[in-house]
Design a protein around this motif. Structure first.
Motif, PDB file in Angstrom:
ATOM      1  N   MET A   1      59.614   4.824  20.995  1.00  0.00           N
ATOM      2  CA  MET A   1      58.416   3.813  21.279  1.00  0.00           C
ATOM      3  C   MET A   1      58.528   3.437  22.464  1.00  0.00           C
ATOM      4  O   MET A   1      59.295   2.918  23.111  1.00  0.00           O
ATOM      5  N   ALA A   2      57.314   3.423  23.335  1.00  0.00           N
ATOM      6  CA  ALA A   2      57.029   2.700  24.524  1.00  0.00           C
ATOM      7  C   ALA A   2      57.188   1.425  24.913  1.00  0.00           C
ATOM      8  O   ALA A   2      57.096   0.476  23.953  1.00  0.00           O
ATOM      9  N   VAL A   3      57.765   0.884  25.874  1.00  0.00           N
ATOM     10  CA  VAL A   3      57.885  -0.475  26.200  1.00  0.00           C
ATOM     11  C   VAL A   3      56.669  -1.109  26.159  1.00  0.00           C
ATOM     12  O   VAL A   3      55.773  -0.783  26.903  1.00  0.00           O
ATOM     13  N   GLU A   4      56.575  -2.361  25.738  1.00  0.00           N
ATOM     14  CA  GLU A   4      55.391  -3.278  25.798  1.00  0.00           C
ATOM     15  C   GLU A   4      55.681  -4.526  26.448  1.00  0.00           C
ATOM     16  O   GLU A   4      56.845  -5.039  26.516  1.00  0.00           O
ATOM     17  N   THR A   5      54.709  -4.848  27.064  1.00  0.00           N
ATOM     18  CA  THR A   5      54.855  -6.250  27.733  1.00  0.00           C
ATOM     19  C   THR A   5      53.446  -6.930  27.615  1.00  0.00           C
ATOM     20  O   THR A   5      52.556  -6.448  27.079  1.00  0.00           O
ATOM     21  N   SER A   6      53.428  -8.175  27.944  1.00  0.00           N
ATOM     22  CA  SER A   6      52.379  -9.051  28.014  1.00  0.00           C
ATOM     23  C   SER A   6      51.324  -8.953  28.948  1.00  0.00           C
ATOM     24  O   SER A   6      50.500  -9.607  28.795  1.00  0.00           O
ATOM     25  N   SER A   7      51.707  -8.243  30.198  1.00  0.00           N
ATOM     26  CA  SER A   7      50.752  -8.057  31.224  1.00  0.00           C
ATOM     27  C   SER A   7      49.630  -7.322  30.920  1.00  0.00           C
ATOM     28  O   SER A   7      49.822  -6.241  30.195  1.00  0.00           O
ATOM     29  N   ASP A   8      48.509  -7.804  31.454  1.00  0.00           N
ATOM     30  CA  ASP A   8      47.496  -6.934  31.272  1.00  0.00           C
ATOM     31  C   ASP A   8      46.981  -6.212  32.431  1.00  0.00           C
ATOM     32  O   ASP A   8      46.060  -5.711  32.649  1.00  0.00           O
ATOM     33  N   LEU A   9      47.923  -6.047  33.246  1.00  0.00           N
ATOM     34  CA  LEU A   9      47.937  -5.302  34.701  1.00  0.00           C
ATOM     35  C   LEU A   9      47.853  -3.916  34.430  1.00  0.00           C
ATOM     36  O   LEU A   9      48.608  -3.436  33.377  1.00  0.00           O
ATOM     37  N   PRO A  10      47.349  -3.062  35.221  1.00  0.00           N
ATOM     38  CA  PRO A  10      47.284  -1.415  34.968  1.00  0.00           C
ATOM     39  C   PRO A  10      48.811  -0.918  34.948  1.00  0.00           C
ATOM     40  O   PRO A  10      49.641  -1.580  35.656  1.00  0.00           O
ATOM     41  N   VAL A 179      55.969   7.937  37.626  1.00  0.00           N
ATOM     42  CA  VAL A 179      57.079   6.965  38.534  1.00  0.00           C
ATOM     43  C   VAL A 179      58.186   7.467  37.877  1.00  0.00           C
ATOM     44  O   VAL A 179      59.302   7.618  38.595  1.00  0.00           O
ATOM     45  N   GLY A 180      58.432   7.423  36.406  1.00  0.00           N
ATOM     46  CA  GLY A 180      59.647   7.753  35.761  1.00  0.00           C
ATOM     47  C   GLY A 180      60.332   8.926  36.297  1.00  0.00           C
ATOM     48  O   GLY A 180      61.650   9.071  36.495  1.00  0.00           O
ATOM     49  N   GLU A 181      59.616   9.979  36.653  1.00  0.00           N
ATOM     50  CA  GLU A 181      60.292  11.454  36.833  1.00  0.00           C
ATOM     51  C   GLU A 181      60.710  11.269  38.193  1.00  0.00           C
ATOM     52  O   GLU A 181      61.736  11.566  38.475  1.00  0.00           O
ATOM     53  N   LEU A 224      64.941  21.431  30.119  1.00  0.00           N
ATOM     54  CA  LEU A 224      65.238  19.874  29.373  1.00  0.00           C
ATOM     55  C   LEU A 224      64.144  18.784  29.755  1.00  0.00           C
ATOM     56  O   LEU A 224      63.800  18.050  29.125  1.00  0.00           O
ATOM     57  N   THR A 225      63.706  19.014  31.050  1.00  0.00           N
ATOM     58  CA  THR A 225      62.719  18.163  31.645  1.00  0.00           C
ATOM     59  C   THR A 225      61.347  18.797  31.855  1.00  0.00           C
ATOM     60  O   THR A 225      60.552  17.822  32.495  1.00  0.00           O
ATOM     61  N   LYS A 226      61.011  19.733  31.154  1.00  0.00           N
ATOM     62  CA  LYS A 226      59.648  20.466  31.534  1.00  0.00           C
ATOM     63  C   LYS A 226      58.416  19.465  31.131  1.00  0.00           C
ATOM     64  O   LYS A 226      57.452  19.610  31.845  1.00  0.00           O
ATOM     65  N   ALA A 233      53.505  12.268  27.457  1.00  0.00           N
ATOM     66  CA  ALA A 233      54.860  12.553  26.893  1.00  0.00           C
ATOM     67  C   ALA A 233      55.473  11.302  26.837  1.00  0.00           C
ATOM     68  O   ALA A 233      55.583  10.579  27.842  1.00  0.00           O
ATOM     69  N   TYR A 234      56.481  11.415  25.857  1.00  0.00           N
ATOM     70  CA  TYR A 234      57.674  10.261  25.925  1.00  0.00           C
ATOM     71  C   TYR A 234      58.715  10.747  26.639  1.00  0.00           C
ATOM     72  O   TYR A 234      59.344  11.837  26.630  1.00  0.00           O
ATOM     73  N   ASP A 235      59.033   9.670  27.636  1.00  0.00           N
ATOM     74  CA  ASP A 235      60.273   9.851  28.654  1.00  0.00           C
ATOM     75  C   ASP A 235      61.215   8.600  28.099  1.00  0.00           C
ATOM     76  O   ASP A 235      61.392   7.495  28.783  1.00  0.00           O
ATOM     77  N   PRO A 236      62.178   9.089  27.281  1.00  0.00           N
ATOM     78  CA  PRO A 236      63.025   8.101  26.883  1.00  0.00           C
ATOM     79  C   PRO A 236      64.092   7.680  27.870  1.00  0.00           C
ATOM     80  O   PRO A 236      64.770   6.181  27.780  1.00  0.00           O
TER      81      PRO A 236
END
Length: 254
Positions: A1-10, A179-181, A224-226, A233-236
């Protein structure tokens, strides 16, 4: 599950701010210097990118104070009001202009990274961390502080299609489709450099992996990272880092 925040920023701003805080969290920053950039939200700039305001430490960067700049260096949004570092623009605009598939560019000056960048042989195939980069890391010759816009053409020519590069006598650079990659690549590249410096400093006899096994392992990493960075795509691994950033530095979402 993706991280959720209260921020409405992009999300682009949120993830980039998190990367800045993580680089500071792990001690990979260099005062107010070096940079991480990410393509700007479309409603801010069709062909622009986000980058840190000049003068802020990485632990002071937030989602809202990131600067939006276009590929010609025109400032589109700058809530902090101090502009950006010219050397950062040179390096980051070069990659964003030449590599449309790249969303994030990350550059560091760490002790281990600078040490390896100052060695003729660069990264050696000494362990599993290093093998991710086997024959997959570019090099760019040092040309002084990156203030000459003409260097951009040579830099992207040296980078080619790689996602990691050693800037000779200078530091490290990674880039990714997210950014994650880019962050994960840099974290792994930094550990690779630290391990190599430690091994070489120990005076022990080095035991490099064979070329055949090194290439096999590098391809395993690629398999593994393709999907990393692909839309939807989910990036755990990045989600885990993002949770860490928000846990310890919740103000990044401001």
């Amino acid at each position: 599950m993706a991280v959720e925040t209260s921020s409405d920023l992009p999300v682009e701003r949120l993830h980039l701010a998190a990367a800045y805080r993580l680089i500071a969290h792990f001690g990979l920053d260099d005062s107010i210097f070096t940079h991480i950039s990410a393509r700007a939200p479309k409603d801010e700039a069709e062909h622009g990118f986000l980058i840190n305001p000049f003068g802020l430490r990485f632990d002071e960067v937030t989602a809202s104070n990131l600067v939006t700049v276009d590929l010609n260096g025109n400032i589109i949004r700058d809530d902090y009001g101090k502009g950006i570092n010219a050397a950062g623009f040179t390096i980051h605009s070069a990659v964003h202009a030449a590599r449309p598939e790249i969303d994030c560019v990350l550059h560091t000056h760490t002790v281990a990274g600078v040490a390896i960048s100052s060695m003729q042989d660069g990264i050696l195939p000494l362990n599993q961390w290093a093998l991710q980069f086997y024959n997959r890391i570019a090099t760019h010759a040092y040309e002084g502080i990156a203030l000459n816009l003409a260097e951009r053409e040579r830099l992207v020519a040296d980078l080619g299609t790689a996602k990691a590069m050693i800037l000779r006598n200078h530091g490290l650079l990674t880039c990714g489709a997210s950014v994650g990659e880019a962050f994960t690549l840099m974290y792994n590249l930094e550990r690779t450099c630290k391990a190599q410096v430690a091994l070489m400093s120990s005076g022990a006899t080095l035991a490099p992996v064979s070329d055949t096994l090194a290439e096999f392992t590098a391809r395993q990493y690629e398999s593994l990272t393709k999907d990393r960075g692909k839309p939807g795509a989910y990036d755990p691994e990045w989600e885990a880092y993002l949770r860490l950033a928000l846990k310890h530095h919740p103000d990044l979402a401001a």
